[in-house]
Design a protein around this motif. Structure first.
Motif, PDB file in Angstrom:
ATOM      1  N   LEU A 126       0.650  -1.146   0.071  1.00 36.97           N
ATOM      2  CA  LEU A 126      -0.011   0.068   0.017  1.00 36.97           C
ATOM      3  C   LEU A 126       0.901   1.413  -0.027  1.00 36.97           C
ATOM      4  CD1 LEU A 126      -2.778  -1.129   2.398  1.00 36.97           C
ATOM      5  CD2 LEU A 126      -2.807  -1.028   0.005  1.00 36.97           C
ATOM      6  N   PHE A 127       2.027   1.216   0.762  1.00 38.79           N
ATOM      7  CA  PHE A 127       2.830   2.344   0.727  1.00 38.79           C
ATOM      8  C   PHE A 127       4.052   2.483  -0.458  1.00 38.79           C
ATOM      9  CE2 PHE A 127       1.407   2.551   5.055  1.00 38.79           C
ATOM     10  CZ  PHE A 127       0.997   3.793   5.294  1.00 38.79           C
ATOM     11  N   GLY A 128       3.937   1.307  -1.256  1.00 46.41           N
ATOM     12  CA  GLY A 128       4.913   1.332  -2.565  1.00 46.41           C
ATOM     13  C   GLY A 128       6.331   0.784  -2.239  1.00 46.41           C
ATOM     14  N   LEU A 129       6.324   0.315  -0.744  1.00 47.57           N
ATOM     15  CA  LEU A 129       7.711  -0.172  -0.504  1.00 47.57           C
ATOM     16  C   LEU A 129       8.552  -1.449  -1.211  1.00 47.57           C
ATOM     17  CD1 LEU A 129       7.294   0.516   3.197  1.00 47.57           C
ATOM     18  CD2 LEU A 129       8.248   2.015   1.449  1.00 47.57           C
ATOM     19  N   LEU A 130       7.456  -2.211  -1.660  1.00 38.18           N
ATOM     20  CA  LEU A 130       7.880  -3.608  -2.562  1.00 38.18           C
ATOM     21  C   LEU A 130       7.244  -3.565  -3.905  1.00 38.18           C
ATOM     22  CD1 LEU A 130       7.273  -6.196   0.335  1.00 38.18           C
ATOM     23  CD2 LEU A 130       9.281  -5.473  -0.541  1.00 38.18           C
ATOM     24  N   GLU A 131       8.303  -4.258  -4.724  1.00 37.24           N
ATOM     25  CA  GLU A 131       7.747  -4.216  -6.285  1.00 37.24           C
ATOM     26  C   GLU A 131       7.043  -5.551  -6.211  1.00 37.24           C
ATOM     27  OE1 GLU A 131      11.218  -4.309  -8.620  1.00 37.24           O
ATOM     28  OE2 GLU A 131      12.064  -2.459  -7.698  1.00 37.24           O
TER      29      GLU A 131
ATOM     30  N   GLN B  63       7.163  -8.245  -7.930  1.00 40.21           N
ATOM     31  CA  GLN B  63       7.649  -9.610  -7.789  1.00 40.21           C
ATOM     32  C   GLN B  63       8.031 -10.040  -6.443  1.00 40.21           C
ATOM     33  OE1 GLN B  63       8.097 -12.097 -10.008  1.00 40.21           O
ATOM     34  NE2 GLN B  63       7.113 -10.693 -11.645  1.00 40.21           N
ATOM     35  N   ALA B  64       8.661  -9.022  -5.636  1.00 34.97           N
ATOM     36  CA  ALA B  64       9.042  -9.244  -4.149  1.00 34.97           C
ATOM     37  C   ALA B  64       7.833  -9.571  -3.428  1.00 34.97           C
ATOM     38  CB  ALA B  64       9.551  -8.207  -3.831  1.00 34.97           C
ATOM     39  N   TRP B  65       6.787  -8.654  -3.288  1.00 33.95           N
ATOM     40  CA  TRP B  65       5.666  -9.021  -2.620  1.00 33.95           C
ATOM     41  C   TRP B  65       5.075 -10.236  -2.846  1.00 33.95           C
ATOM     42  CZ3 TRP B  65       0.398  -8.985  -3.545  1.00 33.95           C
ATOM     43  CH2 TRP B  65      -0.129  -8.544  -4.405  1.00 33.95           C
ATOM     44  N   ILE B  66       4.767 -10.549  -4.131  1.00 29.14           N
ATOM     45  CA  ILE B  66       4.153 -11.867  -4.597  1.00 29.14           C
ATOM     46  C   ILE B  66       4.903 -12.961  -4.003  1.00 29.14           C
ATOM     47  CG2 ILE B  66       3.483 -13.534  -6.616  1.00 29.14           C
ATOM     48  CD1 ILE B  66       1.335 -11.312  -6.175  1.00 29.14           C
ATOM     49  N   ALA B  67       6.197 -13.040  -3.895  1.00 24.75           N
ATOM     50  CA  ALA B  67       7.095 -13.992  -3.625  1.00 24.75           C
ATOM     51  C   ALA B  67       6.946 -14.209  -2.023  1.00 24.75           C
ATOM     52  CB  ALA B  67       8.415 -13.729  -4.115  1.00 24.75           C
ATOM     53  N   VAL B  68       7.009 -13.188  -1.399  1.00 26.10           N
ATOM     54  CA  VAL B  68       6.898 -12.994   0.281  1.00 26.10           C
ATOM     55  C   VAL B  68       5.550 -13.697   0.617  1.00 26.10           C
ATOM     56  CG1 VAL B  68       7.158 -11.807   2.226  1.00 26.10           C
ATOM     57  CG2 VAL B  68       8.720 -11.350   0.508  1.00 26.10           C
ATOM     58  N   ALA B  69       4.530 -13.135  -0.086  1.00 23.27           N
ATOM     59  CA  ALA B  69       3.215 -13.298   0.585  1.00 23.27           C
ATOM     60  C   ALA B  69       2.998 -14.832   0.025  1.00 23.27           C
ATOM     61  CB  ALA B  69       2.261 -12.612  -0.363  1.00 23.27           C
ATOM     62  N   GLY B  70       3.393 -15.342  -1.064  1.00 24.25           N
ATOM     63  CA  GLY B  70       3.099 -16.872  -1.526  1.00 24.25           C
ATOM     64  C   GLY B  70       3.983 -17.726  -0.622  1.00 24.25           C
ATOM     65  N   SER B  71       5.266 -17.344  -0.388  1.00 26.51           N
ATOM     66  CA  SER B  71       6.004 -18.266   0.397  1.00 26.51           C
ATOM     67  C   SER B  71       5.612 -18.490   1.821  1.00 26.51           C
ATOM     68  CB  SER B  71       7.332 -17.775   0.445  1.00 26.51           C
ATOM     69  OG  SER B  71       7.981 -17.782  -0.909  1.00 26.51           O
ATOM     70  N   THR B  72       4.901 -17.167   2.399  1.00 27.43           N
ATOM     71  CA  THR B  72       4.421 -17.228   3.596  1.00 27.43           C
ATOM     72  C   THR B  72       3.180 -18.108   3.703  1.00 27.43           C
ATOM     73  OG1 THR B  72       5.164 -15.000   4.061  1.00 27.43           O
ATOM     74  CG2 THR B  72       3.587 -15.881   5.707  1.00 27.43           C
TER      75      THR B  72
END
Length: 122
Positions: A75-80, A82-91
């Protein structure tokens, strides 16, 4: 014409209820002392669910915190993307595997066997 890929939007929106349910489990275990959702196997908690409650609570707390962090970062634009999809999916996957493993550990591994005195005659 504006072109928007809807998958990231739907995935981000899906993270809100996921985090809510995980934090609700933490609240139920920590505050309400309700162990009905601890280490489930086939929808049933183990007979000694209180023993495994701290582990389930920590699994849900860490996963929920990471998901909320991802939501805030997006929401604050701190992650691109690919990065947030990878972190959320892995979690999501790690949390599912950890809860599954805890459920199997709590219920015991392998099928239940009858004791020798209770076997049916052949």
């Amino acid at each position: 014409m504006l072109s928007v890929n809807l998958f990231p939007v739907f995935f981000l929106l899906a993270l809100f209820p996921v985090a809510f349910f995980w934090f609700r489990r933490v609240y139920r275990i920590l505050v309400k002392r309700d162990f009905s959702e601890v280490a489930l196997k086939k929808g049933l908690p183990p007979p000694n669910a209180e023993k495994y409650a701290p582990y389930e609570m920590v699994i849900n707390l860490i996963a929920g915190t990471v998901i909320v962090g991802v939501i805030i970062a997006v929401l604050f634009g701190l992650l691109e993307y690919q990065a947030w999809i990878a972190v959320a999916g892995s979690t999501l996957w790690i949390k599912l595997f950890a809860s599954f493993a805890l459920g199997r550990q709590a219920h015991g591994l392998g099928p239940k066997t009858k004791s020798e005195g209770n076997q049916e005659p052949r």
